[in-house]
Design an enzyme around this catalytic site. Structure first.
Site, PDB file in Angstrom:
ATOM      1  N   CYS A  62      34.296   8.533-120.581  1.00  0.00           N
ATOM      2  CA  CYS A  62      35.031   8.856-119.040  1.00  0.00           C
ATOM      3  C   CYS A  62      35.663  10.336-119.647  1.00  0.00           C
ATOM      4  O   CYS A  62      35.212  11.198-118.110  1.00  0.00           O
ATOM      5  CB  CYS A  62      35.962   7.438-118.734  1.00  0.00           C
ATOM      6  N   GLN A 128      35.414   4.860-130.443  1.00  0.00           N
ATOM      7  CA  GLN A 128      34.248   5.076-129.838  1.00  0.00           C
ATOM      8  C   GLN A 128      33.509   6.421-130.776  1.00  0.00           C
ATOM      9  O   GLN A 128      32.212   6.190-130.516  1.00  0.00           O
ATOM     10  CB  GLN A 128      34.471   5.581-128.323  1.00  0.00           C
ATOM     11  N   GLY A 198      43.763  -8.148-108.320  1.00  0.00           N
ATOM     12  CA  GLY A 198      42.633  -6.759-108.370  1.00  0.00           C
ATOM     13  C   GLY A 198      42.555  -6.851-110.032  1.00  0.00           C
ATOM     14  O   GLY A 198      43.088  -7.540-110.855  1.00  0.00           O
ATOM     15  N   LYS A 199      41.725  -5.727-110.725  1.00  0.00           N
ATOM     16  CA  LYS A 199      41.726  -5.439-111.784  1.00  0.00           C
ATOM     17  C   LYS A 199      43.422  -5.503-112.807  1.00  0.00           C
ATOM     18  O   LYS A 199      43.993  -5.492-113.751  1.00  0.00           O
ATOM     19  CB  LYS A 199      41.071  -4.240-112.084  1.00  0.00           C
ATOM     20  N   GLY A 201      46.009  -6.249-111.157  1.00  0.00           N
ATOM     21  CA  GLY A 201      47.266  -7.688-110.814  1.00  0.00           C
ATOM     22  C   GLY A 201      46.820  -8.171-111.925  1.00  0.00           C
ATOM     23  O   GLY A 201      47.524  -8.696-112.881  1.00  0.00           O
TER      24      GLY A 201
END
Length: 416
Positions: A62, A128, A198-199, A201
């Site tokens: 990213c 990576q 969500g992601k 939390g």
């Protein structure tokens, strides 16, 4: 190292190139235009082989897309990469960077060590990088020089990880919140309410169970079923969102991860005089500004957590950069030593085979030797290996290279 050896080594190193685009100059949208999937690399590999390039790999995350290779020019790598992306050459030249030789070598060492990461010391980049190299190896596109560069890069990165604090400390807000709670007195006996499943939390809940296993945790979310599923997955309590006021009243600590556009936690949820710790991890803030004015309520937002925890971590990491750079310099010198000896390697291999051939011929046709005196293959190989090893030492330490090959034959044949 002689002038001749230095020149040869430099010619080899100058072919090591990198072309890339990363967060330093390009925004996320621009970087995304040049991202590469593993499937796309197959096409790049085919193009590389057609162009006669024997070593190349692409790392695409990213934060960066970079193509490394052994090529006559870094522009060859640009020609390999860009046509297989959604971007164009003009944008790549505007936002990209193009390095070769020592500059490219410095770059890959810094990338693998986390010195060039958006978050200083981020060690995820090494994994990576290794996956990108492994993919290239499947296409047989990592040659001996590239392989040795990577070997030293990996060694340096590992040593930096184990012998410095460059990657230590908290760098994520979700974990910074946990670290802040760990400093809370009697945290084991406190009740924590997490609002938002969500992601973010979800990560907070997992960290709470991992690092504060004795602390009571309850999860709630606007969609009850989402919170129920997260509660079951992490073995924590679940509460309906309609009971938010009552649950806040029961909690000692409230962690808000709702990430809504408007506040979700209001002053009327709190009874006067109740002492509570509120961590608002939402952006924008989801705890109403007036909650801070309530007696006994301490609200800490994302910026405050960053200042108290993350800035301290980054300061510690920055202090470790000179140590990391010293380790990199050591392994760069190791590579340089290997490289200026490498151009003898193929010759030494040839001479080892030639010595075996001479020895076999000499003992088989000469009438001075009978069958009992003939040495076996194991001993023959050992003798050749010893002779070639001495030749390598002589080539490294002495300049009269033409005489070395004649001397090694004479010494070898006289060793019985």
């Amino acid at each position: 190292m002689s002038v001749e050896e230095f020149h040869i080594s430099k010619l080899v190193l100058d072919k090591f190139c990198v072309a890339g685009i990363n967060y330093h100059k390009a925004g996320a949208a621009t970087r995304g235009m040049f991202s590469i999937t593993p499937e796309c690399f197959g096409d790049i590999a085919s193009s590389a082989k057609a162009a006669g390039i024997k070593s190349v790999f692409v790392i695409s995350t990213c934060n960066r897309t970079e193509i490394y290779g052994i090529a006559d020019s870094v522009l060859q790598l640009v020609e390999l990469l860009v046509p297989h992306t959604r971007g164009d050459k003009n944008s790549f030249f505007e936002f990209g960077y193009f390095k070769s030789g020592e500059h490219a070598l410095d770059h890959i060492f810094n990338v693998a060590a986390g010195l060039d990461s958006q978050i200083l010391g981020d060690y995820e980049i090494l994994g990576q990088l290794k996956r990108a190299v492994d993919l290239s190896k499947k296409y047989r596109l990592v040659g001996p020089v590239m392989d040795r560069i990577l070997n030293f890069v990996y060694q340096a990165s590992k040593k930096i990880k184990t012998e410095t604090n460059l990657s230590n400390g908290t760098v994520s807000v979700s974990f910074a919140a946990i670290e802040l709670l760990q400093q809370t007195p009697d945290i084991e006996n406190r009740a924590v309410l997490v609002i938002g499943a969500g992601k973010f939390g979800s990560t907070v809940c997992k960290n709470l169970k991992t690092y504060l296993p004795q602390t009571s945790v309850t999860i709630m979310n606007r969609t009850d079923e989402t919170a129920r599923a997260l509660g079951e997955a992490n073995k924590i309590s679940f509460a309906r969102y309609s009971e938010i006021s009552a649950e806040i009243e029961k909690a000692d600590i409230v962690v808000v991860c709702t990430n809504a556009k408007e506040p979700t936690v209001f002053p009327d949820y709190f009874k006067p005089g109740a002492e509570k710790i509120i961590l608002d991890l939402s952006v924008p803030m989801n705890v109403h500004p007036d909650v801070k004015n309530a007696s006994g309520i301490k609200v800490t937002d994302v910026d405050q957590i960053s200042k108290s925890i993350l800035d301290r971590t980054l300061a510690i990491r920055k202090a470790e950069v000179p140590k990391a750079q010293a380790i990199i310099d050591f392994y760069k010198k190791e590579f340089s030593t290997w490289l200026h000896e490498y151009h003898y390697a193929l010759h030494l291999k040839t001479w080892k085979a030639k010595l075996n051939e001479i020895d076999t011929l000499h003992t088989q046709v000469c009438e001075f030797y009978n069958d009992k005196e003939l040495i076996d293959e194991t001993e023959r190989v050992a003798r050749a290996q010893k002779a070639v090893k001495q030749l390598a030492v002589n080539l490294k330490l002495r300049n009269d290279k033409g005489c070395q090959f004649i001397s090694i034959i004479n010494d070898y044949l006289q060793t019985r």
